[in-house]
Design a protein around this motif. Structure first.
Motif, PDB file in Angstrom:
ATOM      1  N   LEU A   1       0.835  -1.214   0.000  1.00 21.77           N
ATOM      2  CA  LEU A   1       0.000   0.000   0.000  1.00 21.77           C
ATOM      3  C   LEU A   1       0.863   1.254   0.000  1.00 21.77           C
ATOM      4  CD1 LEU A   1      -2.893   1.021  -0.123  1.00 21.77           C
ATOM      5  CD2 LEU A   1      -2.916   1.042   2.379  1.00 21.77           C
ATOM      6  N   ARG A   2       1.510   1.540   1.121  1.00 24.47           N
ATOM      7  CA  ARG A   2       2.509   2.613   1.211  1.00 24.47           C
ATOM      8  C   ARG A   2       3.472   2.191   2.304  1.00 24.47           C
ATOM      9  NH1 ARG A   2      -2.261   5.014   1.776  1.00 24.47           N
ATOM     10  NH2 ARG A   2      -1.907   5.136   4.012  1.00 24.47           N
TER      11      ARG A   2
ATOM     12  N   ARG B   1       1.541   0.626  11.059  1.00 22.32           N
ATOM     13  CA  ARG B   1       1.020   1.533  12.080  1.00 22.32           C
ATOM     14  C   ARG B   1      -0.160   0.932  12.834  1.00 22.32           C
ATOM     15  NH1 ARG B   1      -3.376   5.423   9.285  1.00 22.32           N
ATOM     16  NH2 ARG B   1      -4.036   5.697  11.420  1.00 22.32           N
ATOM     17  N   PHE B   2      -0.791  -0.096  12.249  1.00 20.06           N
ATOM     18  CA  PHE B   2      -1.932  -0.736  12.911  1.00 20.06           C
ATOM     19  C   PHE B   2      -1.516  -1.919  13.778  1.00 20.06           C
ATOM     20  CE2 PHE B   2      -3.796   1.266   9.121  1.00 20.06           C
ATOM     21  CZ  PHE B   2      -4.739   2.070   9.738  1.00 20.06           C
TER      22      PHE B   2
ATOM     23  N   GLU C   1       3.164   7.643   9.140  1.00 17.08           N
ATOM     24  CA  GLU C   1       1.847   7.065   8.864  1.00 17.08           C
ATOM     25  C   GLU C   1       1.004   7.010  10.138  1.00 17.08           C
ATOM     26  OE1 GLU C   1       0.072   5.949   6.276  1.00 17.08           O
ATOM     27  OE2 GLU C   1       1.508   6.319   4.669  1.00 17.08           O
TER      28      GLU C   1
ATOM     29  N   GLY D   1       3.942  14.854   8.094  1.00 18.13           N
ATOM     30  CA  GLY D   1       4.478  14.822   6.738  1.00 18.13           C
ATOM     31  C   GLY D   1       4.341  13.441   6.126  1.00 18.13           C
ATOM     32  N   ALA D   2       5.040  13.224   5.018  1.00 20.38           N
ATOM     33  CA  ALA D   2       4.988  11.942   4.322  1.00 20.38           C
ATOM     34  C   ALA D   2       6.283  11.784   3.544  1.00 20.38           C
ATOM     35  CB  ALA D   2       3.793  11.894   3.363  1.00 20.38           C
TER      36      ALA D   2
ATOM     37  N   LEU E   1       7.871  10.386  -0.049  1.00 22.18           N
ATOM     38  CA  LEU E   1       7.546  10.020  -1.428  1.00 22.18           C
ATOM     39  C   LEU E   1       8.689   9.228  -2.028  1.00 22.18           C
ATOM     40  CD1 LEU E   1       6.355  13.560  -2.507  1.00 22.18           C
ATOM     41  CD2 LEU E   1       4.876  11.585  -2.185  1.00 22.18           C
TER      42      LEU E   1
ATOM     43  N   HIS F   1       8.047  15.142   2.270  1.00 20.59           N
ATOM     44  CA  HIS F   1       7.079  16.083   1.711  1.00 20.59           C
ATOM     45  C   HIS F   1       6.069  16.468   2.780  1.00 20.59           C
ATOM     46  CE1 HIS F   1       4.747  18.010  -1.497  1.00 20.59           C
ATOM     47  NE2 HIS F   1       3.708  17.651  -0.762  1.00 20.59           N
TER      48      HIS F   1
ATOM     49  N   LEU G   1      -1.791  11.026  -6.422  1.00 22.57           N
ATOM     50  CA  LEU G   1      -1.053  12.080  -5.723  1.00 22.57           C
ATOM     51  C   LEU G   1      -1.748  13.412  -5.971  1.00 22.57           C
ATOM     52  CD1 LEU G   1       2.628  11.059  -6.575  1.00 22.57           C
ATOM     53  CD2 LEU G   1       1.561  11.008  -4.316  1.00 22.57           C
TER      54      LEU G   1
ATOM     55  N   SER H   1      -0.338  19.115  -6.177  1.00 17.06           N
ATOM     56  CA  SER H   1       0.824  19.852  -5.672  1.00 17.06           C
ATOM     57  C   SER H   1       2.031  18.951  -5.415  1.00 17.06           C
ATOM     58  CB  SER H   1       0.441  20.557  -4.364  1.00 17.06           C
ATOM     59  OG  SER H   1      -0.020  19.593  -3.427  1.00 17.06           O
ATOM     60  N   VAL H   2       1.828  17.629  -5.549  1.00 15.27           N
ATOM     61  CA  VAL H   2       2.913  16.686  -5.233  1.00 15.27           C
ATOM     62  C   VAL H   2       3.536  16.175  -6.527  1.00 15.27           C
ATOM     63  CG1 VAL H   2       3.477  14.472  -4.157  1.00 15.27           C
ATOM     64  CG2 VAL H   2       1.792  15.994  -3.098  1.00 15.27           C
ATOM     65  N   PHE H   3       4.850  16.287  -6.629  1.00 14.47           N
ATOM     66  CA  PHE H   3       5.559  15.814  -7.813  1.00 14.47           C
ATOM     67  C   PHE H   3       5.434  14.294  -7.923  1.00 14.47           C
ATOM     68  CE2 PHE H   3       9.772  14.500  -9.724  1.00 14.47           C
ATOM     69  CZ  PHE H   3       9.421  14.844 -11.022  1.00 14.47           C
TER      70      PHE H   3
ATOM     71  N   LYS I   1      -3.367   4.673  -7.850  1.00 17.80           N
ATOM     72  CA  LYS I   1      -3.720   3.317  -7.427  1.00 17.80           C
ATOM     73  C   LYS I   1      -5.223   3.133  -7.583  1.00 17.80           C
ATOM     74  CE  LYS I   1      -0.139   3.324  -3.908  1.00 17.80           C
ATOM     75  NZ  LYS I   1       0.095   3.817  -2.551  1.00 17.80           N
TER      76      LYS I   1
ATOM     77  N   LYS J   1      -8.894   6.487   6.162  1.00 11.88           N
ATOM     78  CA  LYS J   1      -8.094   5.902   7.238  1.00 11.88           C
ATOM     79  C   LYS J   1      -6.923   5.083   6.739  1.00 11.88           C
ATOM     80  CE  LYS J   1     -11.474   5.572  10.960  1.00 11.88           C
ATOM     81  NZ  LYS J   1     -12.349   4.676  11.705  1.00 11.88           N
ATOM     82  N   LEU J   2      -7.055   4.479   5.546  1.00  9.22           N
ATOM     83  CA  LEU J   2      -6.010   3.544   5.143  1.00  9.22           C
ATOM     84  C   LEU J   2      -5.595   3.655   3.679  1.00  9.22           C
ATOM     85  CD1 LEU J   2      -4.204   1.113   5.802  1.00  9.22           C
ATOM     86  CD2 LEU J   2      -6.112  -0.389   5.236  1.00  9.22           C
ATOM     87  N   LEU J   3      -6.560   3.660   2.761  1.00 13.87           N
ATOM     88  CA  LEU J   3      -6.202   3.517   1.348  1.00 13.87           C
ATOM     89  C   LEU J   3      -5.409   4.711   0.817  1.00 13.87           C
ATOM     90  CD1 LEU J   3      -9.481   1.945  -0.115  1.00 13.87           C
ATOM     91  CD2 LEU J   3      -7.464   0.790   0.820  1.00 13.87           C
ATOM     92  N   ALA J   4      -5.715   5.897   1.337  1.00  9.21           N
ATOM     93  CA  ALA J   4      -5.002   7.090   0.879  1.00  9.21           C
ATOM     94  C   ALA J   4      -4.335   7.776   2.066  1.00  9.21           C
ATOM     95  CB  ALA J   4      -5.975   8.062   0.213  1.00  9.21           C
ATOM     96  N   ASN J   5      -3.206   8.402   1.820  1.00 13.23           N
ATOM     97  CA  ASN J   5      -2.548   9.225   2.836  1.00 13.23           C
ATOM     98  C   ASN J   5      -2.903  10.675   2.533  1.00 13.23           C
ATOM     99  OD1 ASN J   5      -0.823  10.872   4.270  1.00 13.23           O
ATOM    100  ND2 ASN J   5       0.926   9.491   4.101  1.00 13.23           N
TER     101      ASN J   5
ATOM    102  N   VAL K   1      -1.965  13.422   3.423  1.00 13.62           N
ATOM    103  CA  VAL K   1      -0.888  14.415   3.294  1.00 13.62           C
ATOM    104  C   VAL K   1      -0.476  14.570   1.831  1.00 13.62           C
ATOM    105  CG1 VAL K   1       1.476  15.013   3.974  1.00 13.62           C
ATOM    106  CG2 VAL K   1      -0.026  13.864   5.604  1.00 13.62           C
ATOM    107  N   ILE K   2      -0.499  13.467   1.094  1.00 15.89           N
ATOM    108  CA  ILE K   2       0.032  13.503  -0.271  1.00 15.89           C
ATOM    109  C   ILE K   2      -0.953  13.058  -1.339  1.00 15.89           C
ATOM    110  CG2 ILE K   2       2.503  13.285   0.216  1.00 15.89           C
ATOM    111  CD1 ILE K   2       2.177  10.231  -0.013  1.00 15.89           C
TER     112      ILE K   2
END
Lengths: 230, 80
Positions: free
Chosen positions: A57-58, A64-65, A94, A100-101, A103, A148, B9, B12-14, B40, B64-68, B70-71
């Protein structure tokens, strides 16, 4: 003092952290499985590098869970020192323990090399023994390390002096060529507003012995030993 | 109820992967392709007969999970 080193399925720098804490620094260290809900009485927590849950996923998104993260969250809320290294940094972001994050690296390459980072702030448990402006030679090994965040969050991180490490040249200068992954503001590591939770992409635990090419990472772990003793 | 979640994304995110794909396409002669954003795609089946309920639930798990947040941003489609 005692370090708790959290092991997720896919962690692979857990033994590096254990070795540095136990055999190089001569401190106690214990592995804590991610399904545990205790921290083995540790004084500091290390979230090590690796590929928890296969980076599905990322990076850090599933780890984190893990049950142990609630315990880590509580430990951090009580002021306990927590450091996330590489994948551990990704997990802390996360989990929302840091802002932040991360990339994909700007040139999409997995980077495995030594870099220079400048210590920006010393009032954290992990940099108390360093000098502001001190340049450390540390290894990186990551594919997703480009820091980022939003312009507002970056401004607040800067205003609160939460940027702890920045990528720099060998003599400490900020230049784009010294920023390996394209991180915003050359951020290599940050802390939370309370300053007890620190995350960074470079690996101080892999730079604790001259035989490994650098001893510069020792100051990070020695700082927390001193902070806990104080 | 079948739902689909598209995560990409934020503007604003490269997106270095999308950039690389654009450059590949242009080098293949597709000069009119001006931008590509890689994302995705999730197919999420929910045990409910209500499209509204499915949409609400899938939006929640996307947050909560599939997307973050922040980005990334996301879009949900539900079979009516």
């Amino acid at each position: 003092m005692k370090f708790a080193i959290i092991e997720f399925p896919g962690s692979n720098c857990d033994h590096d952290a254990y070795h540095a804490a136990k055999h190089v620094l001569g401190q106690q260290a214990a592995f804590v499985w991610h399904k545990d809900t205790g921290l083995a009485g540790a004084d500091a927590v290390v979230l090590p590098g690796g590929f928890s849950y296969g980076d599905y996923l990322r990076t850090g998104a599933i780890a984190r869970f893990s049950p142990v993260m609630e315990t880590v969250r509580q430990f951090a809320a009580e002021g306990g020192p927590v450091i996330g290294i590489c994948n551990g940094f990704q997990v802390l972001l996360e989990a929302g323990l840091l802002e932040g994050a991360l990339l994909r690296n700007r040139r999409l390459k997995f980077l495995c090399q030594h870099v220079h980072v400048r210590v920006e702030q010393t009032d954290t448990p992990f940099t108390g023994g360093a000098q502001v402006g001190q340049v450390l030679s540390l290894p990186i090994a990551h594919g997703e390390g480009s820091y980022h965040t939003t312009a507002e969050t970056l401004a607040s991180l800067e205003a609160n002096r939460q940027v702890i490490f920045r990528y720099c040249s060998q003599d400490g200068a900020m230049q784009d060529a010294a920023n390996p992954n394209g991180s915003l503001a050359a951020v290599a590591g940050i802390c939370n507003p309370e300053r007890n939770v620190v995350g960074l992409m470079p690996h101080p635990e892999r730079a604790c012995e001259s035989a490994l090419g650098s001893e510069d990472g020792r100051v990070v772990l020695e700082s927390v030993v001193a902070a806990v003793a104080a | 109820m079948k739902t689909r979640v598209f995560v990409s994304l934020k503007a604003s995110v490269f997106d270095p992967q999308g950039r690389t794909i654009v450059e590949a396409l242009q080098s293949m002669g597709y000069g009119s392709v001006s931008d590509v954003r890689q994302g995705k795609y999730f197919e999420v089946d929910v045990d409910t007969g209500s499209a509204d309920e499915a949409r609400a639930l899938v939006s929640e798990v996307a947050d909560k999970l599939l997307a973050n947040p922040v980005i990334e941003s996301y879009r949900v489609e539900v079979d009516e």
